[in-house]
Design a protein around this motif. Structure first.
Motif, PDB file in Angstrom:
ATOM      1  N   ILE A   1       0.839  -1.210   0.000  1.00 57.15           N
ATOM      2  CA  ILE A   1       0.000   0.000   0.000  1.00 57.15           C
ATOM      3  C   ILE A   1       0.867   1.250   0.000  1.00 57.15           C
ATOM      4  O   ILE A   1       0.607   2.209  -0.736  1.00 57.15           O
ATOM      5  CB  ILE A   1      -0.961  -0.020   1.216  1.00 57.15           C
ATOM      6  N   GLY A   2       1.933   1.263   0.796  1.00 54.77           N
ATOM      7  CA  GLY A   2       2.855   2.401   0.808  1.00 54.77           C
ATOM      8  C   GLY A   2       3.525   2.607  -0.537  1.00 54.77           C
ATOM      9  O   GLY A   2       3.692   3.731  -1.000  1.00 54.77           O
ATOM     10  N   LEU A   3       3.896   1.517  -1.184  1.00 56.13           N
ATOM     11  CA  LEU A   3       4.525   1.599  -2.505  1.00 56.13           C
ATOM     12  C   LEU A   3       3.548   2.167  -3.535  1.00 56.13           C
ATOM     13  O   LEU A   3       3.932   3.000  -4.376  1.00 56.13           O
ATOM     14  CB  LEU A   3       5.026   0.216  -2.927  1.00 56.13           C
ATOM     15  N   LEU A   4       2.276   1.745  -3.478  1.00 59.93           N
ATOM     16  CA  LEU A   4       1.266   2.292  -4.395  1.00 59.93           C
ATOM     17  C   LEU A   4       1.070   3.792  -4.183  1.00 59.93           C
ATOM     18  O   LEU A   4       0.942   4.549  -5.152  1.00 59.93           O
ATOM     19  CB  LEU A   4      -0.063   1.553  -4.221  1.00 59.93           C
ATOM     20  N   ILE A   5       1.049   4.226  -2.937  1.00 58.23           N
ATOM     21  CA  ILE A   5       0.903   5.660  -2.652  1.00 58.23           C
ATOM     22  C   ILE A   5       2.083   6.441  -3.228  1.00 58.23           C
ATOM     23  O   ILE A   5       1.908   7.500  -3.830  1.00 58.23           O
ATOM     24  CB  ILE A   5       0.757   5.885  -1.133  1.00 58.23           C
ATOM     25  N   LEU A   6       3.289   5.909  -3.064  1.00 59.82           N
ATOM     26  CA  LEU A   6       4.475   6.582  -3.620  1.00 59.82           C
ATOM     27  C   LEU A   6       4.433   6.631  -5.146  1.00 59.82           C
ATOM     28  O   LEU A   6       4.812   7.642  -5.761  1.00 59.82           O
ATOM     29  CB  LEU A   6       5.744   5.873  -3.151  1.00 59.82           C
ATOM     30  N   ILE A   7       3.972   5.570  -5.782  1.00 59.07           N
ATOM     31  CA  ILE A   7       3.885   5.545  -7.248  1.00 59.07           C
ATOM     32  C   ILE A   7       2.867   6.576  -7.731  1.00 59.07           C
ATOM     33  O   ILE A   7       3.130   7.326  -8.684  1.00 59.07           O
ATOM     34  CB  ILE A   7       3.537   4.127  -7.743  1.00 59.07           C
ATOM     35  N   ILE A   8       1.712   6.651  -7.074  1.00 60.18           N
ATOM     36  CA  ILE A   8       0.692   7.633  -7.469  1.00 60.18           C
ATOM     37  C   ILE A   8       1.209   9.048  -7.271  1.00 60.18           C
ATOM     38  O   ILE A   8       1.047   9.911  -8.143  1.00 60.18           O
ATOM     39  CB  ILE A   8      -0.615   7.388  -6.676  1.00 60.18           C
ATOM     40  N   PHE A   9       1.852   9.307  -6.148  1.00 59.95           N
ATOM     41  CA  PHE A   9       2.419  10.640  -5.886  1.00 59.95           C
ATOM     42  C   PHE A   9       3.481  10.994  -6.928  1.00 59.95           C
ATOM     43  O   PHE A   9       3.523  12.120  -7.434  1.00 59.95           O
ATOM     44  CB  PHE A   9       3.015  10.671  -4.473  1.00 59.95           C
TER      45      PHE A   9
END
Length: 127
Positions: free
Chosen positions: A49-57
């Protein structure tokens, strides 16, 4: 004086029937069946989930960086358009004020009154 230590009896014990002691039976404990183990380690999901947030950002920041020139151009265009609108509205308001403030010049006016009228007209232009 001697203190009398008498305990008062609030309950008449003769009225309460005596219960004969009975044998207490032990309650058997229920047998627990072992349930299948559910993995409780959720650190992998939290990392995903943290990795997905970083990718979206990162994607949002990249699109802003690539469209930076067009955004800057549109901002400048809107500022220039607003400036043009303000200048045009000032010109029209000055023209209207001149039309309403123009009075016929009388032959008996002194030079001081004419100079004052010119100063008022000049000051209204700078607004």
């Amino acid at each position: 004086m001697k203190l009398i230590k008498i305990r008062p009896r609030l309950v008449d014990h003769s009225l309460i029937p005596k219960v004969s002691p009975t044998s207490i039976q032990a309650i058997p404990k229920p047998v627990m069946k072992p349930s299948p183990k559910i993995p409780t380690d959720n650190s992998f999901m939290i990392n995903i989930i943290g990795l997905l947030i970083l990718i979206i950002f990162g994607y949002i920041m990249y699109t802003r960086w690539t469209n930076k020139e067009s955004i800057d151009t549109s901002k400048r265009h809107s500022i220039i358009g607003f400036n043009h609108y303000v200048e045009k509205s000032l010109e029209t308001s000055l023209e209207k004020s001149r039309e309403t403030s123009v009075q016929p010049v009388q032959s008996g006016q002194s030079a001081d009154n004419k100079a004052t009228q010119k100063n008022i007209d000049l000051s209204s232009k700078t607004i």
